[in-house]
Write a protein that holds these residues in place. Structure first.
Motif, PDB file in Angstrom:
ATOM      1  N   GLY A 136       0.852  -1.190   0.000  1.00 24.34           N
ATOM      2  CA  GLY A 136       0.000   0.000   0.000  1.00 24.34           C
ATOM      3  C   GLY A 136       0.883   1.232   0.000  1.00 24.34           C
ATOM      4  N   SER A 137       0.504   2.194   0.810  1.00 29.12           N
ATOM      5  CA  SER A 137       1.302   3.424   0.931  1.00 29.12           C
ATOM      6  C   SER A 137       0.706   4.257   2.055  1.00 29.12           C
ATOM      7  N   VAL A 138       1.542   5.093   2.652  1.00 31.11           N
ATOM      8  CA  VAL A 138       0.982   6.055   3.605  1.00 31.11           C
ATOM      9  C   VAL A 138       0.016   7.004   2.887  1.00 31.11           C
ATOM     10  N   ALA A 139       0.153   7.073   1.561  1.00 30.30           N
ATOM     11  CA  ALA A 139      -0.746   7.924   0.763  1.00 30.30           C
ATOM     12  C   ALA A 139      -2.187   7.440   0.809  1.00 30.30           C
ATOM     13  N   SER A 140      -2.400   6.229   1.315  1.00 28.70           N
ATOM     14  CA  SER A 140      -3.772   5.723   1.357  1.00 28.70           C
ATOM     15  C   SER A 140      -4.579   6.388   2.470  1.00 28.70           C
ATOM     16  N   VAL A 143      -4.085  11.654   2.531  1.00 31.68           N
ATOM     17  CA  VAL A 143      -4.047  12.225   1.173  1.00 31.68           C
ATOM     18  C   VAL A 143      -3.217  13.502   1.211  1.00 31.68           C
ATOM     19  N   TYR A 144      -2.440  13.725   0.169  1.00 32.31           N
ATOM     20  CA  TYR A 144      -1.653  14.968   0.107  1.00 32.31           C
ATOM     21  C   TYR A 144      -2.071  15.770  -1.122  1.00 32.31           C
ATOM     22  N   PRO A 145      -1.836  17.105  -1.113  1.00 33.75           N
ATOM     23  CA  PRO A 145      -2.262  17.927  -2.245  1.00 33.75           C
ATOM     24  C   PRO A 145      -1.695  17.385  -3.555  1.00 33.75           C
ATOM     25  N   VAL A 149      -5.628  11.054  -7.260  1.00 34.47           N
ATOM     26  CA  VAL A 149      -5.993   9.735  -7.803  1.00 34.47           C
ATOM     27  C   VAL A 149      -5.052   8.639  -7.284  1.00 34.47           C
ATOM     28  N   TYR A 150      -3.769   8.953  -7.183  1.00 36.30           N
ATOM     29  CA  TYR A 150      -2.841   7.951  -6.625  1.00 36.30           C
ATOM     30  C   TYR A 150      -3.271   7.578  -5.200  1.00 36.30           C
ATOM     31  N   CYS A 151      -3.551   8.597  -4.393  1.00 46.72           N
ATOM     32  CA  CYS A 151      -3.979   8.328  -3.007  1.00 46.72           C
ATOM     33  C   CYS A 151      -5.262   7.499  -3.000  1.00 46.72           C
ATOM     34  N   GLU A 186      12.444   4.145  -8.526  1.00 51.86           N
ATOM     35  CA  GLU A 186      12.136   4.807  -9.802  1.00 51.86           C
ATOM     36  C   GLU A 186      10.726   5.413  -9.808  1.00 51.86           C
ATOM     37  N   PHE A 187      10.036   5.323  -8.655  1.00 49.35           N
ATOM     38  CA  PHE A 187       8.655   5.791  -8.575  1.00 49.35           C
ATOM     39  C   PHE A 187       8.507   7.244  -9.070  1.00 49.35           C
ATOM     40  N   SER A 188       9.388   8.131  -8.594  1.00 53.20           N
ATOM     41  CA  SER A 188       9.237   9.549  -8.967  1.00 53.20           C
ATOM     42  C   SER A 188       9.656   9.787 -10.422  1.00 53.20           C
TER      43      SER A 188
HETATM   44  C1  8X3 Z   1       4.466   6.709  -2.875  1.00 57.63           C
HETATM   45  C2  8X3 Z   1       5.076   7.716  -2.017  1.00 57.63           C
HETATM   46  O1  8X3 Z   1       4.396   9.828  -0.716  1.00 57.63           O
HETATM   47  O2  8X3 Z   1       4.966  10.063  -3.054  1.00 57.63           O
HETATM   48  O3  8X3 Z   1       3.401   6.061  -2.229  1.00 57.63           O
HETATM   49  O4  8X3 Z   1       2.889   9.095  -2.407  1.00 57.63           O
HETATM   50  S1  8X3 Z   1       4.276   9.234  -2.071  1.00 57.63           S
END
Ligand code: 8X3
Ligand code: NDP
Length: 252
Positions: A136-140, A143-145, A149-151, A186-188
């Motif tokens: 998952g992610s802390v983004a779940s 939510v951040y600005p 959609v990713y969140c 490589e996510f970013s």
């Molecule tokens: C990926 C990390 O904080 O950029 O879940 O969403 S973040």
């Protein structure tokens, strides 16, 4: 055997390495098959383990269905599924987001995870054994600005993790979610469509998590005794207190 989606880089690759170090047979899937083959060769040589590789695009439903039809006997050997493949593109306010970016994010993180899970769960349930570990992610939860959609997809992964645990209750199948904060991968680079400078700036001047930090947590979760089900682990870097609060140090 451990099946890992998105094993061609980042957290998935690190999970492959960490399970290999415990001599677990592996099955690695992603679209970039050359990377998987290179990794498989290295791990086979170092650890003398079985490593299968498959070129698999998790968003392509027909391909995934055919993959499961064509590999029935090996599928039944899998006891751990790490649903790691995931991405996003863009970082835009919702009012100016791109439908193409949204489609890719939803299709990969949500539908791709469902397609792959659908192929394994009947076997796990029938056997009364198996472990699904969703990344998952802390983004779940936070939510951040411009994360919109990713969140949302990661919140859906949380809901699915919970749903799977409820529906599989009584079968002996375990379901866990590992929710990392910022990890340098490589996510970013993918999010910013190859803009290396912008991608590097995300991880600048603070100590992020390593892919190995997450992989060791995934392995620990998998190695708990069969009667123990870790529901969720949230892991932040010490220098990150929320999805928007980072302690960045000036470079000396
Ligand atoms: C990926 C990390 O904080 O950029 O879940 O969403 S973040
Ligand atoms: P990477 O970009 O390094 O790795 C993503 C992996 O997903 C790659 O191996 C890629 O393989 C695979 N992938 C992407 N699309 C597909 C597809 N359609 N079919 C099959 N595989 C696919 O990023 P991370 O390692 O960071 O990401 C792994 C997971 O961790 C993701 O779910 C992400 O959301 C999550 N995460 C990441 C965090 C971070 O800070 N980095 C924090 C919290 C969660 P290929 O391109 O070869 O197909």
């Amino acid at each position: 055997m451990v099946f890992i989606t998105g094993a061609s880089s980042g957290i998935g690759e690190a999970c492959a390495r960490a399970f290999a170090a415990r001599n677990r047979p592996l099955w690695l899937a992603a679209r970039r098959i050359e990377r998987l083959q290179e990794l498989a060769q290295e791990l086979k040589t170092r650890f003398a383990i079985e490593v299968k590789t498959s070129c698999l695009d998790v968003i392509d439903r027909k391909t995934v269905e055919k993959f499961f039809q064509d590999n029935q006997s090996d599928i039944t050997r899998v006891t751990i599924l790490v649903n790691n493949a995931g991405l996003t593109q863009g970082l835009d306010p919702i009012q100016s987001g791109s439908l193409d970016d949204w489609d890719l994010t939803v299709d990969t993180n949500l539908k791709g995870l469902l397609y792959v899970t659908h192929g394994f769960l009947p076997h796990f349930a029938r056997r009364g054994e198996g472990h699904v570990i969703n990344i998952g992610s802390v983004a779940s939860r936070w939510v951040y600005p411009k994360g919109n959609v990713y969140c949302a997809t990661k919140r859906a992964v949380s809901a699915l993790t919970e749903g799977m645990r409820l529906d599989l209750h009584g079968t002996g199948v375990r379901v866990s979610e590992i929710s990392p904060g910022m990890v340098e991968t490589e996510f970013s680079l993918v999010r910013f469509k190859g803009d290396q400078e912008r991608a590097a700036s995300v991880y600048k001047n603070f100590r992020v998590l390593t892919t190995n930090d997450i992989a060791e947590t995934v392995v620990w979760t998998a190695e708990r005794p069969a009667h123990v089900n870790i529901q969720e682990i949230v892991i932040y870097p010490t220098d990150q207190a929320s999805t928007t609060l980072f302690h960045r140090k000036e470079k000396t």
